[in-house]
Design a protein around this motif. Sequence first.
Motif, mmCIF file in Angstrom:
data_model
loop_
_atom_site.group_PDB
_atom_site.id
_atom_site.type_symbol
_atom_site.label_atom_id
_atom_site.label_comp_id
_atom_site.label_asym_id
_atom_site.label_seq_id
_atom_site.Cartn_x
_atom_site.Cartn_y
_atom_site.Cartn_z
ATOM 1 N N UNK A 39 30.126 5.876 24.881
ATOM 2 C CA UNK A 39 31.138 6.901 25.058
ATOM 3 C C UNK A 39 31.835 7.052 23.703
ATOM 4 N N UNK A 40 32.018 6.133 22.868
ATOM 5 C CA UNK A 40 32.697 6.123 21.709
ATOM 6 C C UNK A 40 31.563 7.201 20.594
ATOM 7 N N UNK A 41 30.546 6.852 20.692
ATOM 8 C CA UNK A 41 29.395 7.581 19.835
ATOM 9 C C UNK A 41 29.172 8.955 20.332
ATOM 10 N N UNK A 42 29.386 9.097 21.587
ATOM 11 C CA UNK A 42 29.066 10.469 22.031
ATOM 12 C C UNK A 42 30.417 11.197 21.588
ATOM 13 N N UNK A 43 31.444 10.769 21.687
ATOM 14 C CA UNK A 43 32.723 11.483 21.168
ATOM 15 C C UNK A 43 32.809 11.881 19.670
ATOM 16 N N UNK A 44 32.299 10.951 18.978
ATOM 17 C CA UNK A 44 32.289 11.039 17.487
ATOM 18 C C UNK A 44 30.927 11.960 17.078
ATOM 19 N N UNK A 45 29.979 11.948 17.743
ATOM 20 C CA UNK A 45 28.914 12.810 17.378
ATOM 21 C C UNK A 45 28.786 14.352 18.011
ATOM 22 N N UNK A 46 29.916 14.660 18.806
ATOM 23 C CA UNK A 46 30.122 16.057 19.388
ATOM 24 C C UNK A 46 30.494 16.831 18.350
ATOM 25 N N UNK A 47 30.308 18.076 18.279
ATOM 26 C CA UNK A 47 30.730 19.225 17.551
ATOM 27 C C UNK A 47 32.416 19.246 17.540
ATOM 28 N N UNK A 48 33.006 18.945 18.604
ATOM 29 C CA UNK A 48 34.483 18.854 18.683
ATOM 30 C C UNK A 48 35.062 17.523 18.442
ATOM 31 N N UNK A 49 34.217 16.544 17.903
ATOM 32 C CA UNK A 49 34.860 15.176 17.899
ATOM 33 C C UNK A 49 35.382 14.920 16.670
ATOM 34 N N UNK A 50 35.920 13.664 16.554
ATOM 35 C CA UNK A 50 36.780 13.551 15.019
ATOM 36 C C UNK A 50 35.898 13.633 14.068
ATOM 37 N N UNK A 51 36.415 13.623 12.722
ATOM 38 C CA UNK A 51 35.502 13.800 11.554
ATOM 39 C C UNK A 51 34.909 12.607 10.952
#
Length: 208
Positions: free
Chosen positions: A69-81
């Motif tokens: 879930x951390x990786x999914x968040x970071x790799x999403x277009x709206x995720x952290x930079x």
Amino acid sequence: MSMHIDVGTVLRGTVCDLYSNLVTRPTGAAVRTAIEQQVNEVATPIVTTIDFSQVNLLDFSCADEIVAKLLLRFTSDEGPKGYLTFRGIHEGHIDPIETVLERHALALVSWHEGEAELFGHVEEIERVHWDVVRDHGPLSASDVARHLQATVDQSAADARVLDTRLVEQTRAQLDHLVHRRLLMCDDAGYAVPGTVPHTGSRTVRGTP
């Protein structure tokens, strides 16, 4: 800016002072939420290292809640930079982590004794490009293309003129790896997240 998060410390501060095992989905969700809060408090560091060194047991549900879930968040277009790297992954962690990474078609960069490794869902062409950057980076797309060309044609090892199509194909592959957060790119070129300035040695080493 880089940030180091010790998962064992987060676990003990979130669930119980005596715990060193990450089991059950609610435990994983609680630890992931605490990690996300730490990251948000410092306005998203460039590289965040998630350290499992003090975690004995990691089950599939916690690997899914924390790693996937951390990786999914970071790799999403709206995720952290920023970028995530991992360390302290031992033999007992690999099976649950590899399973959830394959399930979500994700991959991660793990550091062990100063060397970077890839885990998870990675195509062969992605791994070939990533290996060149890890072993020789930071590099430009042209430099990576030159290394790849030299591996199939030794006579081209010092070629001054590269096939422009090869350079563009290489750049597209490297940018894809950046989008997956497996490489980072700045003025120095493409590099594995967590690497320190290159001093001429063949293998890039890092600090995570």
